[in-house]
Design an enzyme around this catalytic site. Sequence first.
Site, PDB file in Angstrom:
ATOM      1  N   GLU A  98       0.840  -1.213   0.000  1.00 34.79           N
ATOM      2  CA  GLU A  98       0.000   0.000   0.000  1.00 34.79           C
ATOM      3  C   GLU A  98       0.869   1.255   0.000  1.00 34.79           C
ATOM      4  O   GLU A  98       2.020   1.228   0.432  1.00 34.79           O
ATOM      5  CB  GLU A  98      -0.873   0.016   1.265  1.00 34.79           C
ATOM      6  N   ASP A  99       0.294   2.358  -0.449  1.00 30.40           N
ATOM      7  CA  ASP A  99       1.005   3.637  -0.384  1.00 30.40           C
ATOM      8  C   ASP A  99       0.904   4.251   1.007  1.00 30.40           C
ATOM      9  O   ASP A  99       1.895   4.666   1.593  1.00 30.40           O
ATOM     10  CB  ASP A  99       0.476   4.615  -1.457  1.00 30.40           C
ATOM     11  N   ASP A 102      -4.475   5.253   6.170  1.00 28.39           N
ATOM     12  CA  ASP A 102      -5.014   6.457   6.795  1.00 28.39           C
ATOM     13  C   ASP A 102      -6.075   6.014   7.819  1.00 28.39           C
ATOM     14  O   ASP A 102      -5.732   5.579   8.911  1.00 28.39           O
ATOM     15  CB  ASP A 102      -5.574   7.337   5.668  1.00 28.39           C
ATOM     16  N   PHE A 151      -1.866  16.110   4.591  1.00 28.31           N
ATOM     17  CA  PHE A 151      -2.216  15.494   3.321  1.00 28.31           C
ATOM     18  C   PHE A 151      -0.955  15.507   2.455  1.00 28.31           C
ATOM     19  O   PHE A 151      -0.424  16.567   2.135  1.00 28.31           O
ATOM     20  CB  PHE A 151      -3.382  16.197   2.617  1.00 28.31           C
ATOM     21  N   ARG A 164       1.507  12.338  -8.734  1.00 21.89           N
ATOM     22  CA  ARG A 164       1.952  10.959  -8.482  1.00 21.89           C
ATOM     23  C   ARG A 164       3.408  10.731  -8.890  1.00 21.89           C
ATOM     24  O   ARG A 164       4.099   9.919  -8.298  1.00 21.89           O
ATOM     25  CB  ARG A 164       1.077   9.963  -9.248  1.00 21.89           C
TER      26      ARG A 164
HETATM   27  P1  IMP Z   1      -7.944   4.811   4.209  1.00 22.41           P
HETATM   28  O1  IMP Z   1      -8.973   3.872   3.689  1.00 22.41           O
HETATM   29  O2  IMP Z   1      -8.538   5.997   4.893  1.00 22.41           O
HETATM   30  O3  IMP Z   1      -6.871   4.128   5.054  1.00 22.41           O
HETATM   31  O4  IMP Z   1      -7.250   5.467   2.961  1.00 22.41           O
HETATM   32  C1  IMP Z   1      -6.340   4.840   2.193  1.00 22.41           C
HETATM   33  C2  IMP Z   1      -6.202   5.519   0.860  1.00 22.41           C
HETATM   34  O5  IMP Z   1      -6.539   6.919   0.905  1.00 22.41           O
HETATM   35  C3  IMP Z   1      -4.758   5.469   0.414  1.00 22.41           C
HETATM   36  O6  IMP Z   1      -4.486   4.267  -0.283  1.00 22.41           O
HETATM   37  C4  IMP Z   1      -4.638   6.720  -0.431  1.00 22.41           C
HETATM   38  O7  IMP Z   1      -5.029   6.442  -1.752  1.00 22.41           O
HETATM   39  C5  IMP Z   1      -5.620   7.695   0.173  1.00 22.41           C
HETATM   40  N1  IMP Z   1      -4.949   8.663   1.083  1.00 22.41           N
HETATM   41  C6  IMP Z   1      -5.019   8.720   2.424  1.00 22.41           C
HETATM   42  N2  IMP Z   1      -4.275   9.723   2.919  1.00 22.41           N
HETATM   43  C7  IMP Z   1      -3.691  10.306   1.852  1.00 22.41           C
HETATM   44  C8  IMP Z   1      -2.765  11.407   1.705  1.00 22.41           C
HETATM   45  O8  IMP Z   1      -2.291  12.035   2.664  1.00 22.41           O
HETATM   46  N3  IMP Z   1      -2.416  11.691   0.431  1.00 22.41           N
HETATM   47  C9  IMP Z   1      -2.872  11.014  -0.659  1.00 22.41           C
HETATM   48  N4  IMP Z   1      -3.714   9.993  -0.570  1.00 22.41           N
HETATM   49  C10 IMP Z   1      -4.125   9.640   0.685  1.00 22.41           C
END
Ligand code: IMP
Length: 179
Positions: A98-99, A102, A151, A164
């Site tokens: 994963e990147d 969050d 962010f 990206r």
């Molecule tokens: P989660 O489901 O809230 O854990 O979000 C995961 C996804 O939200 C990641 O795979 C990202 O694509 C996106 N995301 C969450 N925080 C950021 C950020 O700070 N920058 C860019 N994308 C984010």
Amino acid sequence: MYNDLERILFSKEQIATRVKELGAQLSKDYAGKNPIFICILKGSVLFFSDLIKEITVPINLDFMAVSSYGSGTVSSGEVKMVKDLDSSIENRHVIIVEDIVDTGHTLTYLIKNLKARMPASIKVCTLLDKECRREVDLTPDYIGFKVDNYFVVGYGLDYDEAYRHVPEVGVLKPEVYTK
Ligand code: IMP
């Protein structure tokens, strides 16, 4: 492009060093297991391609795409599959790459979805961990860097599909997404 960044959080060199360390650890942990590395498109594509080059044991690759964010910076909590894997993961050791984690909703969905396919194991390797925002009980197994509640964009991460390709990870200026 760099004008939209408040500051750089992780430089190319910092990222490369950490990716090498993660690759070495994964190579050690998965020796003799022939795991399958799953790239979660599109955000982890840069991290994934650098990471797999550091793996010194046999592995396979596959790709999956899910969407959780629209064009904003706040997660809807809703996750949907956009592209499924090509291969079976039954009895395989799986590493989700994963990147960023969050709220954790995306990973919760992914783990539940993949577990139903009877893999031998599932672990998560994420470049970034925004632990302070977690809404579910979930800790990634391999973490590149922890980040505070910013962010961030670059090295695969986007805002509205931009940034990206930026080789560093930086904090996006709030005025970019509040205008
Ligand atoms: P989660 O489901 O809230 O854990 O979000 C995961 C996804 O939200 C990641 O795979 C990202 O694509 C996106 N995301 C969450 N925080 C950021 C950020 O700070 N920058 C860019 N994308 C984010």
